[in-house]
Scaffold this active site. Sequence first.
Site, PDB file in Angstrom:
ATOM      1  CG  ASP A  88      28.462  32.627  -5.050  1.00 38.66           C
ATOM      2  OD1 ASP A  88      27.788  33.366  -5.805  1.00 38.66           O
ATOM      3  OD2 ASP A  88      29.330  31.839  -5.476  1.00 38.66           O
ATOM      4  CG  ASP A 454      -0.920  -3.570  -6.172  1.00 38.45           C
ATOM      5  OD1 ASP A 454      -2.130  -3.488  -5.870  1.00 38.45           O
ATOM      6  OD2 ASP A 454      -0.160  -2.588  -6.188  1.00 38.45           O
ATOM      7  N   GLY A 479      -3.206 -10.371  -5.740  1.00 42.56           N
ATOM      8  CA  GLY A 479      -3.979 -10.648  -4.543  1.00 42.56           C
ATOM      9  C   GLY A 479      -4.400  -9.377  -3.836  1.00 42.56           C
ATOM     10  CG  ASP A 480      -7.882  -7.292  -1.204  1.00 45.09           C
ATOM     11  OD1 ASP A 480      -7.208  -6.740  -0.302  1.00 45.09           O
ATOM     12  OD2 ASP A 480      -9.030  -6.932  -1.494  1.00 45.09           O
ATOM     13  CG  PHE A 481      -2.552  -5.408   0.917  1.00 47.02           C
ATOM     14  CD1 PHE A 481      -3.520  -4.677   1.592  1.00 47.02           C
ATOM     15  CD2 PHE A 481      -1.736  -4.722   0.015  1.00 47.02           C
ATOM     16  CE1 PHE A 481      -3.672  -3.323   1.404  1.00 47.02           C
ATOM     17  CE2 PHE A 481      -1.879  -3.370  -0.198  1.00 47.02           C
ATOM     18  CZ  PHE A 481      -2.858  -2.658   0.496  1.00 47.02           C
ATOM     19  NE  ARG A 496       2.830   7.642  -2.931  1.00 45.43           N
ATOM     20  CZ  ARG A 496       2.232   8.835  -2.870  1.00 45.43           C
ATOM     21  NH1 ARG A 496       2.789   9.803  -2.161  1.00 45.43           N
ATOM     22  NH2 ARG A 496       1.105   9.070  -3.516  1.00 45.43           N
TER      23      ARG A 496
END
Length: 601
Positions: A88, A454, A479-481, A496
């Site tokens: 530059d 979720d 639901g709860d995985f 995540r």
Amino acid sequence: MVLNPVISKLSGKLVVLASASPRRLEILRNAGLRFEVVPSWFKETLDKRLFKSPQEYAVETAKQKALEVARRMPFKHLKTPDIVIGADTIVTVDGLILEKPVDKDDAYRMLSRLSGKEHSVFTGVAIVLCHEKENEEIDYQLIDFYEETKVKFADLSEDMLWEYINSGEPMDKAGGYGIQALGGMLVEFVHGDFLNVVGFPLNHFCKQLDLIYNRCPFSSDEESASVELHHNSSHTTLIERQLIEFNVTEHEDSEPKKEDLQQIIQLMDGFKASKALFTASKMGVFDLLQRKPGLDAAQVAQEIKAAVKGTEGLLGACVSLGLLQIYKNTDLATRYLWSDSPFSLHGYIQHCNETLWPLFSHLESAVREGTNQHERAFGKKANDLFQDTYYNNQSVKLRFMNAMHSIAKVTGKAVATAFDLSSYKTACDLGGCTGAIAYELTKAHPEMSVTVFDLPEVVEMSEHFHPSHTDNRVSFVAGDFFKDELPKADLYILARILHDWPDEKVHILLKKIGDACTPGCGVLLSEILLNEDRSGPSRGLLQALSMSDGKQRSAAEYSTLLKSHGFITAEIRHTDNLLDAMLCEFDKKSLSFFFFFMMKY
């Protein structure tokens, strides 16, 4: 000094010039260098006021140009360069940086300012050396420097000025003139490298190449050049060792290097900068100045209900951090700190302030004990990270969901477009929270429908985050995985998720996914992937200091983990965003082989 002693070392290497400047092309080609031209996409919008000297601005711009090309080529061009050169050139007079004029009137103002005066031409140059590793990662080594040339203009008459401007030559030249062409008639004398004024300091560039490949020492006037090494490996390359050895032997008796001190000071003051950002965001400074730019400190203080003295200090700190101009948002603040921006990180910043900051204030105890400090920070024990910490209070739950939503909005497109997912028609985003990544997946893959799975308390709040035009290909299931049956899908998304949980729960979840899969199904994993030698990235390693029950892993560690449940890693992508991505395919045979292998050995 000529290029010939090092030209043979460059033979067979992919050398790339990150510039379309015809003057730089000509200079380097005349020197015998063979290279490809890949113009940088870096937008030259750095705030000049943030730099202490013009040369620092030129060097930083050159660095950003070169690094952008070096990082883009493996993914967009499907090849990794060996060397990328960025440059530059700027003209400075009376403390003012002159770049390319925007029109004839701007050219007239520039040339009038230069008339009869001596000015400086600076060219910042960055050389990026790219080293491919066996696991498809790339190490980047950066060497940068600048060259200054003094130029004296004659006293220019109005007729001469306009004759030159009307020739059209000034319009694509830094400072509004080209010394190698008609602009040469304006110049009385040049002190220094003439080619530097044309656009590239060939002599200094050759000396740097000679240092890299032949270890030829600099003369004393070269000590202003800086060398930075950016790498992921704990094993330095031969070139790096040569540069380090040279710096040690040449400078062991010198004063502390300014760059080193600045790096340490930035680390020491980092917590102050973070808290200034958190406080300004919490008090609504960026939202206020987006609505009402140009307020003075007293007016801002009145709006945010704070003392004028304290507000002046906070605004001044934000200006120094490049978040505000006096007093309005910078582009950076508008894009990421204004709460209504599509890519706002406002929610995650509030999570950092309210949750992570208290935890990290007890970091010494966390390190000594190796445990999460939730009880010390908040006065209560958390047995379940989500139920006890985030979801037991409506306002805390909403704040946490805002944090996850803001991260997902920023990272979603990079994750959704990391791989060709056209073979998957249905997907299930496990722990998908507000559905931000699910919507990005349906945008990128029109034939795909996505179920967000979720907890019930998350699903009931998710409608607050839906886009104005709801995509009927995105649905939400509560639901709860860990406990409930998973929705059937061709592709399971884990964004995540795994880093939050201990190994036993990770294995429970992966087994449930494997049981739900048939051959041809897949897992799209999105996490911060650590370097294999755990030397970085710092963001992942700093996150690990929260001492949650989970842990951060490298790509190889995630691959081994997934393979134990029948998933073979197909592709890995380092996205240059906040999260990386892995695509794994389910293969029941590999699962059987894995267990046979484990039982045998």
